[in-house]
Structure formats: C-alpha cells, structure tokens
Design a protein around this motif. Structure first.
Motif, mmCIF file in Angstrom:
data_model
loop_
_atom_site.group_PDB
_atom_site.id
_atom_site.type_symbol
_atom_site.label_atom_id
_atom_site.label_comp_id
_atom_site.label_asym_id
_atom_site.label_seq_id
_atom_site.Cartn_x
_atom_site.Cartn_y
_atom_site.Cartn_z
ATOM 1 N N ASN A 173 1.447 6.902 -6.752
ATOM 2 C CA ASN A 173 0.505 7.738 -7.184
ATOM 3 C C ASN A 173 0.426 9.096 -6.762
ATOM 4 O O ASN A 173 -0.373 9.912 -6.710
ATOM 5 C CB ASN A 173 -0.902 6.986 -6.626
ATOM 6 N N VAL A 195 0.850 -1.246 0.063
ATOM 7 C CA VAL A 195 0.046 -0.068 -0.095
ATOM 8 C C VAL A 195 0.994 1.318 -0.022
ATOM 9 O O VAL A 195 0.799 2.261 -0.623
ATOM 10 C CB VAL A 195 -0.955 -0.026 1.243
ATOM 11 N N ALA A 224 -5.365 2.010 -1.236
ATOM 12 C CA ALA A 224 -4.965 1.503 -2.650
ATOM 13 C C ALA A 224 -6.376 0.749 -3.376
ATOM 14 O O ALA A 224 -6.221 0.376 -4.384
ATOM 15 C CB ALA A 224 -3.990 0.609 -2.290
ATOM 16 N N PHE A 231 2.046 1.674 -3.483
ATOM 17 C CA PHE A 231 1.265 2.299 -4.355
ATOM 18 C C PHE A 231 0.901 3.526 -4.143
ATOM 19 O O PHE A 231 0.699 4.388 -5.247
ATOM 20 C CB PHE A 231 -0.008 1.203 -4.092
ATOM 21 N N LEU A 232 0.767 4.185 -3.066
ATOM 22 C CA LEU A 232 0.508 5.378 -2.647
ATOM 23 C C LEU A 232 1.622 6.415 -3.141
ATOM 24 O O LEU A 232 1.419 7.510 -3.823
ATOM 25 C CB LEU A 232 0.194 5.857 -1.021
#
Length: 142
Positions: A42, A35, A134, A38-39
């Motif tokens: 992004n 996670v 996520a 992913f963050l």
C-alpha cells in the motif's frame, strides 16, 4: 487511554511514509509478516526490525536488529510494535532515543501500555493502541 477518532487515524496513516516494524517475522503465517507485506503493498516503506533476522532482506529492505540500527536519513514516521504489552516500554524508549523524525507509536491488536503511551505523548507523538493498520486502512477508505 485516549480514544482516537477515525479522522485522527486517517490523518496518521495519510502522513506516514516510513514505518519501522518491530517484531517482524519471516514466516508468512505470522501476523507481523502479513501486515508488513500489506503496508508495503500500500505504498509505505517498511523497515523490518528483528535481531534474529538482522542482515537478511525482506520487502526490499535490510532487516535491522534494533531501532538504533536505522539510519536517521530513513526518516521513520511510525514505529509499529508487534511485541507483548510488557515489552513495549523499551521499544518506545529506543524509538524516542533513535528516531528523530518519529511522529507515531502504533501498538498492534491486543497490545497496549499506558506508561509507554504517556512517554510518547509527552514527547508530542501520536499513539495508537490495540489496532492494526492493515484493518484500519481498508476500513477508513471504504
């Protein structure tokens, strides 16, 4: 427990820039590691929090031992909690005490604590429980 609408979750994610991720793991198979990655991928700044890894580097940030170790100028908007539900209250207390720019307390999938949520809401913060950003980010942008 308040049920947030998709628009409210979308708004929280849109205004968030810096996330303190409590319970970060350096192990790629762990959800907190995935996670966090992913963050960061992004566009969020993710500050990993784990006392056992403090001083190491992850995601371009120095891992800190506690929320109190994050400098105020980091302007943490959200604390994302990867801890058991019963361990949430002291995390929220630390966040409220040490993160003056905090807007959101987010508890991951399977994590909820109504008392800690009330303490955060009483201070004007948004609270998300039992959800994962996520999962929410791709779901809400589809």
């Amino acid at each position: 427990m308040d049920k947030l609408t998709d628009d409210q979750i979308r708004d929280i994610l849109a205004r968030t820039r810096t996330i303190a991720l409590v319970g970060y793991s350096a192990r790629p198979e762990r959800a907190s590691h995935r996670v966090a990655a992913f963050l960061a991928a992004n566009g969020y700044r993710v500050i990993p929090v784990n006392p056992g890894l403090a001083g190491q580097t992850a995601l371009g940030e120095t891992i800190v031992a506690s929320l109190a170790d994050i400098p105020e100028e980091a302007q943490v908007d959200m604390v994302d909690i990867f801890r058991r539900s019963e361990d949430v209250p002291p995390v929220v207390d630390d966040a409220l005490a040490h993160l003056p720019h905090l807007k959101t307390v987010w508890m991951q999938l399977g994590i909820a604590h109504d008392g800690a949520a009330k303490a955060a809401r009483d201070r004007g913060l948004d609270v998300v429980m039992d959800r994962c950003p996520a999962i929410e980010i791709p779901r809400l942008s589809a």
